[in-house]
Design a protein around this motif. Sequence first.
Motif, PDB file in Angstrom:
ATOM      1  N   GLN A  87      37.490  38.124  47.231  1.00 30.40           N
ATOM      2  CA  GLN A  87      36.736  37.064  46.548  1.00 30.40           C
ATOM      3  C   GLN A  87      37.623  35.817  46.431  1.00 30.40           C
ATOM      4  OE1 GLN A  87      33.454  37.619  45.295  1.00 30.40           O
ATOM      5  NE2 GLN A  87      33.448  39.820  45.688  1.00 30.40           N
ATOM      6  N   PHE A  88      38.922  36.041  46.211  1.00 32.22           N
ATOM      7  CA  PHE A  88      39.852  34.907  46.081  1.00 32.22           C
ATOM      8  C   PHE A  88      40.195  34.327  47.452  1.00 32.22           C
ATOM      9  CE2 PHE A  88      40.365  37.474  42.291  1.00 32.22           C
ATOM     10  CZ  PHE A  88      40.222  36.515  41.306  1.00 32.22           C
ATOM     11  N   LYS A  89      40.321  35.218  48.450  1.00 34.04           N
ATOM     12  CA  LYS A  89      40.628  34.732  49.803  1.00 34.04           C
ATOM     13  C   LYS A  89      39.496  33.854  50.328  1.00 34.04           C
ATOM     14  CE  LYS A  89      43.690  38.478  50.973  1.00 34.04           C
ATOM     15  NZ  LYS A  89      43.533  39.908  51.302  1.00 34.04           N
ATOM     16  N   LEU A  90      38.285  34.181  49.898  1.00 34.08           N
ATOM     17  CA  LEU A  90      37.134  33.365  50.306  1.00 34.08           C
ATOM     18  C   LEU A  90      37.275  31.937  49.776  1.00 34.08           C
ATOM     19  CD1 LEU A  90      34.300  33.288  51.641  1.00 34.08           C
ATOM     20  CD2 LEU A  90      33.363  33.808  49.395  1.00 34.08           C
ATOM     21  N   VAL A  91      37.760  31.823  48.535  1.00 35.11           N
ATOM     22  CA  VAL A  91      37.982  30.484  47.963  1.00 35.11           C
ATOM     23  C   VAL A  91      38.981  29.730  48.843  1.00 35.11           C
ATOM     24  CG1 VAL A  91      38.832  29.188  45.955  1.00 35.11           C
ATOM     25  CG2 VAL A  91      37.485  31.272  45.612  1.00 35.11           C
ATOM     26  N   ASP A  92      40.055  30.419  49.277  1.00 37.22           N
ATOM     27  CA  ASP A  92      41.056  29.783  50.139  1.00 37.22           C
ATOM     28  C   ASP A  92      40.447  29.251  51.434  1.00 37.22           C
ATOM     29  OD1 ASP A  92      43.301  30.152  48.543  1.00 37.22           O
ATOM     30  OD2 ASP A  92      43.605  32.202  49.276  1.00 37.22           O
ATOM     31  N   ARG A  93      39.429  29.974  51.934  1.00 37.85           N
ATOM     32  CA  ARG A  93      38.826  29.540  53.201  1.00 37.85           C
ATOM     33  C   ARG A  93      37.960  28.306  53.011  1.00 37.85           C
ATOM     34  NH1 ARG A  93      36.674  34.376  56.838  1.00 37.85           N
ATOM     35  NH2 ARG A  93      36.104  32.529  58.032  1.00 37.85           N
ATOM     36  N   VAL A  94      37.293  28.244  51.834  1.00 35.85           N
ATOM     37  CA  VAL A  94      36.388  27.117  51.586  1.00 35.85           C
ATOM     38  C   VAL A  94      37.165  25.910  51.067  1.00 35.85           C
ATOM     39  CG1 VAL A  94      34.349  26.382  50.299  1.00 35.85           C
ATOM     40  CG2 VAL A  94      34.544  28.755  51.059  1.00 35.85           C
ATOM     41  N   LYS A  95      38.153  26.178  50.209  1.00 34.93           N
ATOM     42  CA  LYS A  95      38.952  25.092  49.632  1.00 34.93           C
ATOM     43  C   LYS A  95      40.412  25.393  49.939  1.00 34.93           C
ATOM     44  CE  LYS A  95      40.023  22.989  45.107  1.00 34.93           C
ATOM     45  NZ  LYS A  95      41.292  23.637  44.709  1.00 34.93           N
ATOM     46  N   LEU A 134      43.800  38.736  32.155  1.00 45.00           N
ATOM     47  CA  LEU A 134      42.396  39.133  31.997  1.00 45.00           C
ATOM     48  C   LEU A 134      42.206  40.651  32.123  1.00 45.00           C
ATOM     49  CD1 LEU A 134      40.665  36.249  33.991  1.00 45.00           C
ATOM     50  CD2 LEU A 134      40.444  36.703  31.538  1.00 45.00           C
ATOM     51  N   GLY A 135      43.308  41.361  32.409  1.00 44.55           N
ATOM     52  CA  GLY A 135      43.223  42.819  32.514  1.00 44.55           C
ATOM     53  C   GLY A 135      42.449  43.304  33.734  1.00 44.55           C
ATOM     54  N   ILE A 136      42.499  42.542  34.826  1.00 43.00           N
ATOM     55  CA  ILE A 136      41.773  42.957  36.031  1.00 43.00           C
ATOM     56  C   ILE A 136      42.697  43.075  37.241  1.00 43.00           C
ATOM     57  CG2 ILE A 136      39.452  42.166  35.381  1.00 43.00           C
ATOM     58  CD1 ILE A 136      40.049  39.509  36.749  1.00 43.00           C
ATOM     59  N   ASP A 137      44.021  43.125  36.994  1.00 38.89           N
ATOM     60  CA  ASP A 137      44.978  43.145  38.095  1.00 38.89           C
ATOM     61  C   ASP A 137      44.984  44.458  38.865  1.00 38.89           C
ATOM     62  OD1 ASP A 137      46.028  43.838  35.472  1.00 38.89           O
ATOM     63  OD2 ASP A 137      47.919  44.280  36.483  1.00 38.89           O
ATOM     64  N   GLN A 138      44.415  45.509  38.271  1.00 42.73           N
ATOM     65  CA  GLN A 138      44.381  46.798  38.973  1.00 42.73           C
ATOM     66  C   GLN A 138      43.118  46.965  39.814  1.00 42.73           C
ATOM     67  OE1 GLN A 138      47.021  48.908  38.682  1.00 42.73           O
ATOM     68  NE2 GLN A 138      47.963  47.354  37.376  1.00 42.73           N
ATOM     69  N   LEU A 139      42.289  45.948  39.858  1.00 41.91           N
ATOM     70  CA  LEU A 139      40.959  46.112  40.458  1.00 41.91           C
ATOM     71  C   LEU A 139      40.824  45.452  41.823  1.00 41.91           C
ATOM     72  CD1 LEU A 139      38.836  45.324  37.252  1.00 41.91           C
ATOM     73  CD2 LEU A 139      39.559  47.563  38.112  1.00 41.91           C
ATOM     74  N   LEU A 140      41.968  45.000  42.400  1.00 43.15           N
ATOM     75  CA  LEU A 140      41.891  44.155  43.593  1.00 43.15           C
ATOM     76  C   LEU A 140      41.169  44.787  44.777  1.00 43.15           C
ATOM     77  CD1 LEU A 140      45.376  42.394  43.445  1.00 43.15           C
ATOM     78  CD2 LEU A 140      43.113  41.321  43.289  1.00 43.15           C
ATOM     79  N   LEU A 150      30.402  38.073  45.632  1.00 39.72           N
ATOM     80  CA  LEU A 150      29.796  38.574  46.858  1.00 39.72           C
ATOM     81  C   LEU A 150      29.961  40.091  46.905  1.00 39.72           C
ATOM     82  CD1 LEU A 150      31.013  35.661  49.059  1.00 39.72           C
ATOM     83  CD2 LEU A 150      28.626  36.264  48.592  1.00 39.72           C
ATOM     84  N   PRO A 151      28.837  40.828  47.004  1.00 40.31           N
ATOM     85  CA  PRO A 151      28.890  42.289  46.850  1.00 40.31           C
ATOM     86  C   PRO A 151      29.698  43.002  47.933  1.00 40.31           C
ATOM     87  CG  PRO A 151      26.680  41.554  47.490  1.00 40.31           C
ATOM     88  CD  PRO A 151      27.460  40.321  47.155  1.00 40.31           C
ATOM     89  N   TYR A 152      29.806  42.384  49.130  1.00 38.92           N
ATOM     90  CA  TYR A 152      30.487  43.064  50.232  1.00 38.92           C
ATOM     91  C   TYR A 152      31.959  42.678  50.350  1.00 38.92           C
ATOM     92  CZ  TYR A 152      28.871  38.626  52.025  1.00 38.92           C
ATOM     93  OH  TYR A 152      28.595  37.290  52.153  1.00 38.92           O
ATOM     94  N   LEU A 153      32.467  41.936  49.361  1.00 38.94           N
ATOM     95  CA  LEU A 153      33.903  41.603  49.346  1.00 38.94           C
ATOM     96  C   LEU A 153      34.558  42.274  48.155  1.00 38.94           C
ATOM     97  CD1 LEU A 153      33.993  37.738  50.039  1.00 38.94           C
ATOM     98  CD2 LEU A 153      34.296  39.613  51.677  1.00 38.94           C
ATOM     99  N   ASN A 154      35.747  42.874  48.386  1.00 41.05           N
ATOM    100  CA  ASN A 154      36.461  43.406  47.230  1.00 41.05           C
ATOM    101  C   ASN A 154      37.068  42.256  46.429  1.00 41.05           C
ATOM    102  OD1 ASN A 154      38.955  42.698  48.326  1.00 41.05           O
ATOM    103  ND2 ASN A 154      39.322  44.732  49.197  1.00 41.05           N
TER     104      ASN A 154
END
Length: 223
Positions: free
Chosen positions: A105-113, A130-136, A97-101
Amino acid sequence: MTAIKLRNVNKAFGTGLSRVTVLQDVSFSADLGELNLILGPSGSGKSTLLTIIGGLQTPDSGVVLIDGQDLAEQSPKQRDQLRLTTIGFVLQSYNLLPYLNVADQFKLVDRVKKRGNLTPAELSTLLKELGIDQLLDHYPGELSGGQNQRVALARALYANPQIVLADEPTAALDSERVKVVGRLLREMAATHNKAVIVVTHDLRLQEFADHTYQLLDGRLRAE
Ligand SMILES: Nc1ncnc2c1ncn2[C@@H]1O[C@H](COP(=O)(O)OP(=O)(O)OP(=O)(O)O)[C@@H](O)[C@H]1O
Ligand SMILES: [Mg+2]
């Protein structure tokens, strides 16, 4: 244990002269604990096959069983529930989702599931791997294709699904990152006992697969 079974699945698009047969009598099964790779050139029907396996599209004929349940016998609501609880999708278009950092994106999963997702510590390990921990705190629009691809993969794995369906999960990655993703998917299958299906034209993933198939002219053949 068999997680996915397809029997004589057919799918065509269009009518008359513009009719294209995409899948012809495709039969396939995937077990828990294994990484299955389906290779095929562009337009061979890989995305169509994967979305049929995941219940996002229905076949013209044939049977799709997920965890022993016939998708055609389920109501749309039951299919949604099965997708939510059992299947993790990594779509070709990333689907972030472009408007979520990234963190949201992960918190959204928590809301749905609400249950059964990775713990914060497990998520942190996954993001580092995955080398993406600095991108939160970054938004998808600020990330490269390869970074978005890895965020999409992490989001699918975050829900801890029994079945992982990934459409070209490495198309935008360099060879080192391909190895990281290949190893991770294999580990997901072997250690966490998931059924992983990857459709791709990326031959670099072949070394990580337990089974490899070719999709060509609508037919699926084991290698
Ligand atoms: N909704 C649709 N309506 C009409 N034709 C479609 C539709 N979806 C797919 N097709 C056609 O079906 C064929 C297979 O498409 P699909 O997207 O499954 O291929 P693919 O192997 O995933 O290709 P790529 O590697 O480019 O992603 C193509 O000829 C495509 O044009
Ligand atoms: Mg595709």
